[in-house]
Design a protein around this motif. Sequence first.
Motif, PDB file in Angstrom:
ATOM      1  N   LEU A   1      11.941  23.344 -24.098  1.00 53.00           N
ATOM      2  CA  LEU A   1      12.373  23.535 -22.709  1.00 53.00           C
ATOM      3  C   LEU A   1      13.015  24.905 -22.522  1.00 53.00           C
ATOM      4  N   CYS A   2      13.759  25.360 -23.511  1.00 53.16           N
ATOM      5  CA  CYS A   2      14.324  26.722 -23.432  1.00 53.16           C
ATOM      6  C   CYS A   2      13.215  27.764 -23.317  1.00 53.16           C
ATOM      7  N   ARG A   3      12.151  27.618 -24.099  1.00 57.20           N
ATOM      8  CA  ARG A   3      11.064  28.580 -24.055  1.00 57.20           C
ATOM      9  C   ARG A   3      10.322  28.510 -22.711  1.00 57.20           C
TER      10      ARG A   3
ATOM     11  N   LYS B   1      13.039   2.848 -15.628  1.00 56.61           N
ATOM     12  CA  LYS B   1      13.086   4.275 -15.953  1.00 56.61           C
ATOM     13  C   LYS B   1      11.672   4.770 -16.229  1.00 56.61           C
ATOM     14  N   PRO B   2      11.323   5.962 -15.746  1.00 52.87           N
ATOM     15  CA  PRO B   2       9.979   6.479 -16.001  1.00 52.87           C
ATOM     16  C   PRO B   2       9.820   7.024 -17.414  1.00 52.87           C
ATOM     17  N   VAL B   3       8.609   6.910 -17.944  1.00 60.44           N
ATOM     18  CA  VAL B   3       8.245   7.639 -19.162  1.00 60.44           C
ATOM     19  C   VAL B   3       7.768   9.011 -18.701  1.00 60.44           C
ATOM     20  N   LEU B   4       8.571  10.016 -18.937  1.00 59.77           N
ATOM     21  CA  LEU B   4       8.298  11.356 -18.414  1.00 59.77           C
ATOM     22  C   LEU B   4       7.146  12.033 -19.143  1.00 59.77           C
ATOM     23  N   ALA B   5       6.989  11.726 -20.427  1.00 62.52           N
ATOM     24  CA  ALA B   5       5.909  12.358 -21.196  1.00 62.52           C
ATOM     25  C   ALA B   5       5.718  11.630 -22.511  1.00 62.52           C
ATOM     26  N   VAL B   6       4.487  11.667 -22.977  1.00 63.62           N
ATOM     27  CA  VAL B   6       4.148  11.248 -24.340  1.00 63.62           C
ATOM     28  C   VAL B   6       3.672  12.507 -25.049  1.00 63.62           C
TER      29      VAL B   6
ATOM     30  N   TYR C   1       7.884  19.244 -18.727  1.00 67.26           N
ATOM     31  CA  TYR C   1       8.520  20.253 -17.873  1.00 67.26           C
ATOM     32  C   TYR C   1       8.095  20.070 -16.420  1.00 67.26           C
ATOM     33  N   GLU C   2       6.821  19.839 -16.208  1.00 65.36           N
ATOM     34  CA  GLU C   2       6.326  19.652 -14.848  1.00 65.36           C
ATOM     35  C   GLU C   2       6.782  18.319 -14.261  1.00 65.36           C
ATOM     36  N   ALA C   3       6.875  17.287 -15.099  1.00 63.68           N
ATOM     37  CA  ALA C   3       7.369  15.991 -14.614  1.00 63.68           C
ATOM     38  C   ALA C   3       8.827  16.098 -14.181  1.00 63.68           C
ATOM     39  N   LEU C   4       9.607  16.866 -14.909  1.00 60.20           N
ATOM     40  CA  LEU C   4      11.015  17.049 -14.537  1.00 60.20           C
ATOM     41  C   LEU C   4      11.142  17.737 -13.189  1.00 60.20           C
ATOM     42  N   GLN C   5      10.253  18.664 -12.908  1.00 61.85           N
ATOM     43  CA  GLN C   5      10.322  19.385 -11.629  1.00 61.85           C
ATOM     44  C   GLN C   5       9.949  18.497 -10.442  1.00 61.85           C
ATOM     45  N   ARG C   6       9.225  17.436 -10.693  1.00 61.96           N
ATOM     46  CA  ARG C   6       8.842  16.521  -9.616  1.00 61.96           C
ATOM     47  C   ARG C   6       9.822  15.372  -9.448  1.00 61.96           C
ATOM     48  N   LEU C   7      10.811  15.300 -10.326  1.00 62.74           N
ATOM     49  CA  LEU C   7      11.646  14.107 -10.385  1.00 62.74           C
ATOM     50  C   LEU C   7      12.775  14.169  -9.362  1.00 62.74           C
ATOM     51  N   PRO C   8      12.840  13.206  -8.433  1.00 62.31           N
ATOM     52  CA  PRO C   8      13.988  13.159  -7.523  1.00 62.31           C
ATOM     53  C   PRO C   8      15.213  12.643  -8.271  1.00 62.31           C
TER      54      PRO C   8
ATOM     55  N   MET D   1       5.389  28.302  -9.731  1.00 63.42           N
ATOM     56  CA  MET D   1       6.117  27.204 -10.345  1.00 63.42           C
ATOM     57  C   MET D   1       7.403  26.961  -9.568  1.00 63.42           C
ATOM     58  N   ALA D   2       7.696  25.683  -9.278  1.00 60.44           N
ATOM     59  CA  ALA D   2       8.893  25.341  -8.531  1.00 60.44           C
ATOM     60  C   ALA D   2      10.143  25.636  -9.359  1.00 60.44           C
ATOM     61  N   GLU D   3      11.268  25.802  -8.642  1.00 63.38           N
ATOM     62  CA  GLU D   3      12.533  26.035  -9.328  1.00 63.38           C
ATOM     63  C   GLU D   3      12.900  24.806 -10.151  1.00 63.38           C
ATOM     64  N   PHE D   4      13.418  25.044 -11.346  1.00 57.46           N
ATOM     65  CA  PHE D   4      13.845  23.926 -12.180  1.00 57.46           C
ATOM     66  C   PHE D   4      15.035  23.248 -11.501  1.00 57.46           C
ATOM     67  N   PRO D   5      15.008  21.931 -11.328  1.00 55.84           N
ATOM     68  CA  PRO D   5      15.991  21.280 -10.466  1.00 55.84           C
ATOM     69  C   PRO D   5      17.356  21.030 -11.091  1.00 55.84           C
ATOM     70  N   PHE D   6      17.522  21.292 -12.374  1.00 57.24           N
ATOM     71  CA  PHE D   6      18.782  20.948 -13.030  1.00 57.24           C
ATOM     72  C   PHE D   6      19.493  22.197 -13.533  1.00 57.24           C
ATOM     73  N   HIS D   7      20.796  22.283 -13.285  1.00 55.46           N
ATOM     74  CA  HIS D   7      21.553  23.369 -13.913  1.00 55.46           C
ATOM     75  C   HIS D   7      21.978  22.971 -15.326  1.00 55.46           C
ATOM     76  N   THR D   8      22.031  21.653 -15.609  1.00 54.47           N
ATOM     77  CA  THR D   8      22.327  21.150 -16.946  1.00 54.47           C
ATOM     78  C   THR D   8      21.451  19.927 -17.195  1.00 54.47           C
ATOM     79  N   LEU D   9      20.835  19.856 -18.359  1.00 56.90           N
ATOM     80  CA  LEU D   9      20.016  18.710 -18.725  1.00 56.90           C
ATOM     81  C   LEU D   9      20.295  18.399 -20.186  1.00 56.90           C
ATOM     82  N   MET D  10      20.586  17.117 -20.469  1.00 59.81           N
ATOM     83  CA  MET D  10      20.921  16.720 -21.839  1.00 59.81           C
ATOM     84  C   MET D  10      19.814  15.870 -22.439  1.00 59.81           C
ATOM     85  N   ILE D  11      19.487  16.160 -23.692  1.00 56.69           N
ATOM     86  CA  ILE D  11      18.475  15.407 -24.440  1.00 56.69           C
ATOM     87  C   ILE D  11      19.181  14.605 -25.522  1.00 56.69           C
ATOM     88  N   GLN D  12      19.073  13.296 -25.421  1.00 58.78           N
ATOM     89  CA  GLN D  12      19.624  12.412 -26.439  1.00 58.78           C
ATOM     90  C   GLN D  12      18.478  11.672 -27.117  1.00 58.78           C
TER      91      GLN D  12
END
Length: 489
Positions: A27-29, A222-227, A476-483, A1-12
């Motif tokens: 995401l924490c789990r 903006k992309p729809v990252l997941a349904v 989670y996987e979509a976030l890892q691919r996101l530039p 699994m690739a390294e998670f690209p964000f040191h901080t990520l906010m969910i609103q």
Amino acid sequence: MAEFPFHTLMIQGTTSDAGKSTLAAALCRLLKKDGVSVAPFKPQNMALNSAVTSDGGEIGRAQALQAQAAGIAPHTDMNPVLLKPSSDTGAQVIVHGKVRADMNARDYHRYKTEAMQAVLQSYARLRAQYACVIVEGAGSPAEINLRARDIANMGFAEAVDCPVIIVADIDRGGVFAHLTGTLDCLSESERARVIGFVINRFRGDISLLQAGLDWLEQRTGKPVLAVLPYLHGLHLDAEDAVAATQEVKGDFRIVVPVFPRISNHTDFDALRAHPGVDLRFIGPGQPVPPADLIILPGSKNTRGDLRWLREHGWEAAIARHLRYGGKVIGICGGFQMLGESVDDPHGVEGAPGSSAGLGLLAMRTELTRDKRLLQVSGHCAVGDRSAPVRGYEIHMGVSSGAALARPAFVIEGRGEGAQSADGQILGSYLHGMFDTPQALGALLDWAGLAGAEPVDLDALREVSLERLAESCRPLYEALQRLPTRFGRT
């Protein structure tokens, strides 16, 4: 699994209860399972469900659950500002786990500049300790009237320059209007930090949704990252709202009045999960049904909720229930109501004064300015007296009287709570008394459900967290691919 690209990520979210808390927990789990040290964070929380932390403070229960998902102990830095409403216009303001003051809405709005400093201090400590911080917003960033001095949503994201996901609940309807409308209410810089959308609680044929997803992405850029699917049967702590749906299970009926300022109704999660129990929350205007057990829950405004209890016919209903041999339990504020009086000489909950209690236990309670916050353990003094129990205390008040000579529990060598002489009434300051399987069995046995099978709420939470996390793996996987410009570099 690739390294998670964000040191901080906010969910609103587009609304309250859109799924921010559960998404953050998932995401924490997932990060924990990948070996990434992660901590949850919510700058400002307004909730009456709270938890006692390892450092002796108080935070929202959602952040305690997210800490469990991350595999770490809950800490006050995970929720530096907690607002506990005591009326429609006022709240107790808790900063870094301790009561700072009682403020009305206008005073708190002015206080936000100072509160932001506490928020940033806590965030900096978490950033220094963990590889990743998953941040949960509050309400919606589109609440224009709250934008000035905002510390809960985009105000925080702008201050620390972090990316934002916006989640919407399709089960409520209007999901595309919610997402586009929210985006339109943001400033240009705020829109730029939104890296994508999540559509939550979907059920049905996803192919029928595709045209809407394409339109949304084309309109917003903006992309729809997941349904994410609608998940039934999760056993996870609610942040604040009492469950709207109630599943009828067993034959042993327990009823709980929903006070206007009910607090820590998560005390009943283990009972709701029990196959032999039919637990019902009874709101205003609903008749009090026949029951085996009535439980008076915690309250953020004991005297006000005691008045509500009388106005809605509960005092007479409880007296009738006891005449027919039923049992009654009071927890925290509900315990205080069972006594002869609740005195508030310092105006802790409003105007100073005294209220007559229900008179079912020989004790009096005086509300105090100091709040007791403590994680405790011990054993039951009812039913199976060897049954271990653990929980926590969160209360402003000291009770005294003859009823305390018959305790409900023995906590670290001292008696805690009270029982009536006839064995029908039990009261305690102990939140979480049903969460330990053995204590749950002992208390149900005392109440009249003999031989009840144990329910392990912690194990149910773990199963639910794993199930929730796996449902969010596509995100989670979509976030890892996101530039994105918000990466670790």
